[in-house]
Design a protein around this motif. Structure first.
Motif, PDB file in Angstrom:
ATOM      1  N   PRO A  26       0.823  -1.214   0.000  1.00 39.53           N
ATOM      2  CA  PRO A  26       0.000   0.000   0.000  1.00 39.53           C
ATOM      3  C   PRO A  26       0.858   1.265   0.000  1.00 39.53           C
ATOM      4  N   LEU A  27       0.397   2.229  -0.768  1.00 32.80           N
ATOM      5  CA  LEU A  27       1.020   3.554  -0.830  1.00 32.80           C
ATOM      6  C   LEU A  27       0.081   4.544  -0.164  1.00 32.80           C
ATOM      7  N   PRO A  28       0.565   5.732   0.161  1.00 23.42           N
ATOM      8  CA  PRO A  28      -0.329   6.730   0.758  1.00 23.42           C
ATOM      9  C   PRO A  28      -1.467   7.101  -0.192  1.00 23.42           C
ATOM     10  N   TYR A  29      -2.622   7.419   0.381  1.00 27.60           N
ATOM     11  CA  TYR A  29      -3.730   7.892  -0.445  1.00 27.60           C
ATOM     12  C   TYR A  29      -3.252   9.071  -1.280  1.00 27.60           C
ATOM     13  N   GLY A  30      -3.652   9.103  -2.526  1.00 27.11           N
ATOM     14  CA  GLY A  30      -3.275  10.184  -3.425  1.00 27.11           C
ATOM     15  C   GLY A  30      -2.000   9.929  -4.201  1.00 27.11           C
ATOM     16  N   ALA A  31      -1.218   8.928  -3.799  1.00 29.25           N
ATOM     17  CA  ALA A  31       0.024   8.606  -4.516  1.00 29.25           C
ATOM     18  C   ALA A  31      -0.324   7.885  -5.818  1.00 29.25           C
ATOM     19  N   ALA A  32       0.578   8.012  -6.772  1.00 25.07           N
ATOM     20  CA  ALA A  32       0.403   7.285  -8.028  1.00 25.07           C
ATOM     21  C   ALA A  32       0.810   5.837  -7.803  1.00 25.07           C
ATOM     22  N   GLY A  33      -0.062   4.931  -8.089  1.00 25.43           N
ATOM     23  CA  GLY A  33       0.242   3.522  -7.901  1.00 25.43           C
ATOM     24  C   GLY A  33       0.083   2.748  -9.189  1.00 25.43           C
ATOM     25  N   VAL A  34       0.248   1.454  -9.079  1.00 26.82           N
ATOM     26  CA  VAL A  34       0.073   0.543 -10.203  1.00 26.82           C
ATOM     27  C   VAL A  34      -1.392   0.121 -10.215  1.00 26.82           C
ATOM     28  N   GLU A  35      -1.990   0.111 -11.390  1.00 19.90           N
ATOM     29  CA  GLU A  35      -3.389  -0.273 -11.486  1.00 19.90           C
ATOM     30  C   GLU A  35      -3.578  -1.684 -10.960  1.00 19.90           C
ATOM     31  N   ARG A  36      -4.589  -1.859 -10.128  1.00 22.48           N
ATOM     32  CA  ARG A  36      -4.864  -3.161  -9.535  1.00 22.48           C
ATOM     33  C   ARG A  36      -5.665  -4.028 -10.481  1.00 22.48           C
ATOM     34  N   GLN A  37      -5.555  -5.320 -10.272  1.00 21.28           N
ATOM     35  CA  GLN A  37      -6.348  -6.267 -11.036  1.00 21.28           C
ATOM     36  C   GLN A  37      -7.795  -6.167 -10.561  1.00 21.28           C
ATOM     37  N   PRO A  38      -8.739  -6.164 -11.473  1.00 17.45           N
ATOM     38  CA  PRO A  38     -10.140  -6.184 -11.033  1.00 17.45           C
ATOM     39  C   PRO A  38     -10.429  -7.517 -10.351  1.00 17.45           C
ATOM     40  N   GLU A  39     -11.294  -7.491  -9.352  1.00 20.41           N
ATOM     41  CA  GLU A  39     -11.623  -8.715  -8.614  1.00 20.41           C
ATOM     42  C   GLU A  39     -12.830  -9.403  -9.222  1.00 20.41           C
ATOM     43  N   GLY A  40     -12.853 -10.709  -9.087  1.00 22.63           N
ATOM     44  CA  GLY A  40     -14.004 -11.485  -9.500  1.00 22.63           C
ATOM     45  C   GLY A  40     -14.162 -11.680 -10.990  1.00 22.63           C
ATOM     46  N   VAL A  41     -13.073 -11.563 -11.738  1.00 22.61           N
ATOM     47  CA  VAL A  41     -13.140 -11.746 -13.183  1.00 22.61           C
ATOM     48  C   VAL A  41     -13.199 -13.245 -13.498  1.00 22.61           C
ATOM     49  N   LEU A  42     -14.179 -13.623 -14.289  1.00 18.56           N
ATOM     50  CA  LEU A  42     -14.275 -15.013 -14.721  1.00 18.56           C
ATOM     51  C   LEU A  42     -13.471 -15.174 -16.000  1.00 18.56           C
ATOM     52  N   ARG A  43     -12.484 -16.058 -15.948  1.00 20.38           N
ATOM     53  CA  ARG A  43     -11.625 -16.343 -17.094  1.00 20.38           C
ATOM     54  C   ARG A  43     -11.614 -17.845 -17.326  1.00 20.38           C
ATOM     55  N   THR A  44     -11.314 -18.224 -18.544  1.00 24.50           N
ATOM     56  CA  THR A  44     -11.064 -19.637 -18.786  1.00 24.50           C
ATOM     57  C   THR A  44      -9.719 -19.963 -18.133  1.00 24.50           C
ATOM     58  N   PRO A  45      -9.444 -21.233 -17.892  1.00 28.83           N
ATOM     59  CA  PRO A  45      -8.125 -21.575 -17.350  1.00 28.83           C
ATOM     60  C   PRO A  45      -6.988 -21.063 -18.229  1.00 28.83           C
TER      61      PRO A  45
END
Length: 154
Positions: A26-45
């Protein structure tokens, strides 16, 4: 009045919207971070393996772990141990890259054990991954470069 910094979803579950660096710290609020992976994505294996490999190659094992976690939570019961083990391997590499050598080694070995019952599911080279995890766990003595140490999944 003190501002509440706890992030919650619509059901009241904790969700941390703080920005994170490439290793998920975690970085401080307002800092530029790396985009997070969206949660709950259904993908094929196959999509799961391809996306996780892309993230591992980019030095983002924390993000790869989130992709594996989606498969673990949404996949068939007979593959839950596979995807949980894959997530543990990615988290082990995350800890190793952060410099947590004991935790990294422990998770690498746990992940290797978790996938051991599988032969070659969805093209994943389980034998090679187990060898990679054990070898890396055995030589951790400080932070590693996550991209340089990224395993080949297939």
């Amino acid at each position: 009045m003190k501002e509440n910094r706890r992030d919650r979803d619509d059901e009241g579950r904790a969700r941390n919207a703080r920005p994170r660096d490439g290793l998920g710290r975690p970085l401080p609020y307002g800092a530029a971070g790396v985009e997070r992976q969206p949660e709950g994505v259904l993908r094929t294996p196959e999509q799961t393996v391809r996306e996780a490999q892309r993230l591992l190659d980019a030095g983002k094992p924390f993000h790869a772990h989130e992709v594996f976690e989606d498969a673990w939570k949404s996949g068939p019961d007979d593959e839950r141990a596979l995807w949980r083990g894959m997530a543990q391997l990615a988290v082990g590499l995350t800890h190793a890259a952060r410099g947590n050598t004991a935790g990294g080694a422990r998770l690498l070995l746990r992940g290797a054990g978790g996938i051991a019952a599988y032969r070659r599911p969805h093209g994943i080279d389980v034998a090679r991954l187990m060898e990679w995890a054990r070898e890396l766990a055995g030589r951790l003595d400080g932070p590693v470069d996550a991209a340089d140490e990224a395993p080949r999944l297939m």
